[in-house]
Design a protein around this motif. Structure first.
Motif, PDB file in Angstrom:
ATOM      1  N   GLN A 215       0.140  -3.841  -8.261  1.00 49.43           N
ATOM      2  CA  GLN A 215      -0.110  -4.825  -7.206  1.00 49.43           C
ATOM      3  C   GLN A 215      -0.951  -5.990  -7.727  1.00 49.43           C
TER       4      GLN A 215
ATOM      5  N   ASN B  91      -2.044   0.432  -7.939  1.00 44.36           N
ATOM      6  CA  ASN B  91      -3.018  -0.635  -7.737  1.00 44.36           C
ATOM      7  C   ASN B  91      -2.968  -1.672  -8.853  1.00 44.36           C
TER       8      ASN B  91
ATOM      9  N   ASN C 107       2.589  -2.525   0.600  1.00 43.44           N
ATOM     10  CA  ASN C 107       1.831  -1.588   1.433  1.00 43.44           C
ATOM     11  C   ASN C 107       2.607  -1.187   2.683  1.00 43.44           C
TER      12      ASN C 107
ATOM     13  N   LEU D 102      -9.666   1.541  -3.630  1.00 43.20           N
ATOM     14  CA  LEU D 102      -8.443   1.899  -4.347  1.00 43.20           C
ATOM     15  C   LEU D 102      -7.629   2.818  -3.435  1.00 43.20           C
TER      16      LEU D 102
END
Length: 329
Positions: free
Chosen positions: A120, A117, A16, A64
């Motif tokens: 991750q 997402n 991020n 999200l």
């Protein structure tokens, strides 16, 4: 200055702290944008609704997010979202009038945001289990090409004489507040049904799925569909995207400050058809899932194994007008 392409798959950087599109450093607390655009979530009250990821974990639509540099968002994504939102507000005709490339970029941001997402979550899960993160090379190949093509939004990247996608847009007689979203990350297929329309995009097939369904598309023309007809067409496309057995390859051609993407022939040296054999039972399972709202079961759908149930065409192979379908929309 030559185009500098960012590929997060080179280093598996899904932090991020780096912009998902450009790789530049960002503030992880402040510089993040929604995968599902705010206008869409507000319109259909999606923010707090649960969303299941591939690892079975549950998040919400509003959670999200992807890291995105403020300048990139302000200069490229916000104007695109505004244009798309205005067109969707007006309905089918306005969406049909949009530049197809913008619809592709919008859907690509959607799907790549989901991929980010999922990556991750997958990395976090496998690290928690003391394992290295594993993903197939073919999937990396596909995802990295999608990310490359998404950079056509912020860089002088052009598609040289081809469309990397198949796009299907239909008028659909939806209920006023109906919203249906689907994606299949492995095949990079996306669909959304709302207002008076339904949109399907196969994001990386070089138009193969559209050619595969051309005969049916010709029969439909610009006639409106009943929701069950759209879902039937959707099932056909999602299934054919699964049957598509080529991995599109591309040449990157730098010309001055621009980058041109050239598609290699899909057939290549392989004489095998582009799509694997269509199996009605497997298609019926896909269709059962798309038709859940209407309660049709697989046994009904493939009662005749040679000719699965359908609402798009009648027994003579002619298009069925939406007005002639008496199911509840």
């Amino acid at each position: 200055m030559p185009v500098k392409i960012y590929n997060p798959f080179d280093t598996f950087n899904f932090s991020n702290r780096n912009c998902f599109l450009t790789g530049e450093s960002v503030n992880p607390d402040e510089e993040r944008i929604q995968v599902f655009p705010q206008w869409l979530m507000l319109r259909y009250a999606l923010e707090e609704k649960p969303f299941k990821l591939l690892d079975e974990s549950i998040t919400t639509y509003k959670d999200l997010k992807v890291p995105c540099a403020t300048a990139v968002n302000n200069q490229f994504f916000e104007p695109l979202e505004q244009e798309i939102a205005e067109a969707f507000d007006k309905g089918y005709d306005a969406v049909q009038a949009l530049n197809e490339l913008k619809l592709f970029q919008w859907a690509a941001k959607f799907i790549y945001g989901m991929i980010f997402n999922e990556m991750q979550a997958g990395i976090k899960l496998q690290h928690a289990q003391g394992e290295d993160f594993n993903i197939s090379q073919s999937i990396i190949h596909k995802f990295s090409h999608l990310h490359l093509m998404l950079q056509s939004i912020n860089q002088p990247v052009f598609f040289d004489g081809f469309k990397p996608y198949s796009l299907f847009l239909f008028k659909v007689n939806n209920a006023p507040d109906e919203f249906v979203y689907r994606d299949e990350i492995n095949t990079l297929t996306f669909s959304i049904r709302l207002r008076d329309m339904g949109l399907i995009i196969c994001l990386q097939d070089n138009g193969a799925n559209r050619r595969y369904h051309q005969e049916l598309l010709d029969k439909i023309g610009d006639k409106p569909l009943h929701p069950i007809q759209f879902e039937e067409f959707c099932a056909k496309v999602f299934y054919s995207a699964y049957l598509f057995n080529r991995m599109p390859e591309y040449n990157l051609l730098p010309v001055g400050e621009e980058l041109y993407i050239e598609a290699m022939p899909l057939r290549g040296m392989n004489s095998k058809p582009l799509f694997d054999h269509w199996i009605n039972k497997t298609y019926g399972q896909v269709l059962e899932n798309f038709w859940k709202k209407w309660g049709f079961l697989l046994l009904e759908i493939i009662k005749n194994p040679e000719k699965p149930m359908g609402f798009l065409l009648n027994a003579e192979g002619e298009f069925v007008n939406a007005a002639d379908i008496t199911l509840q929309a």
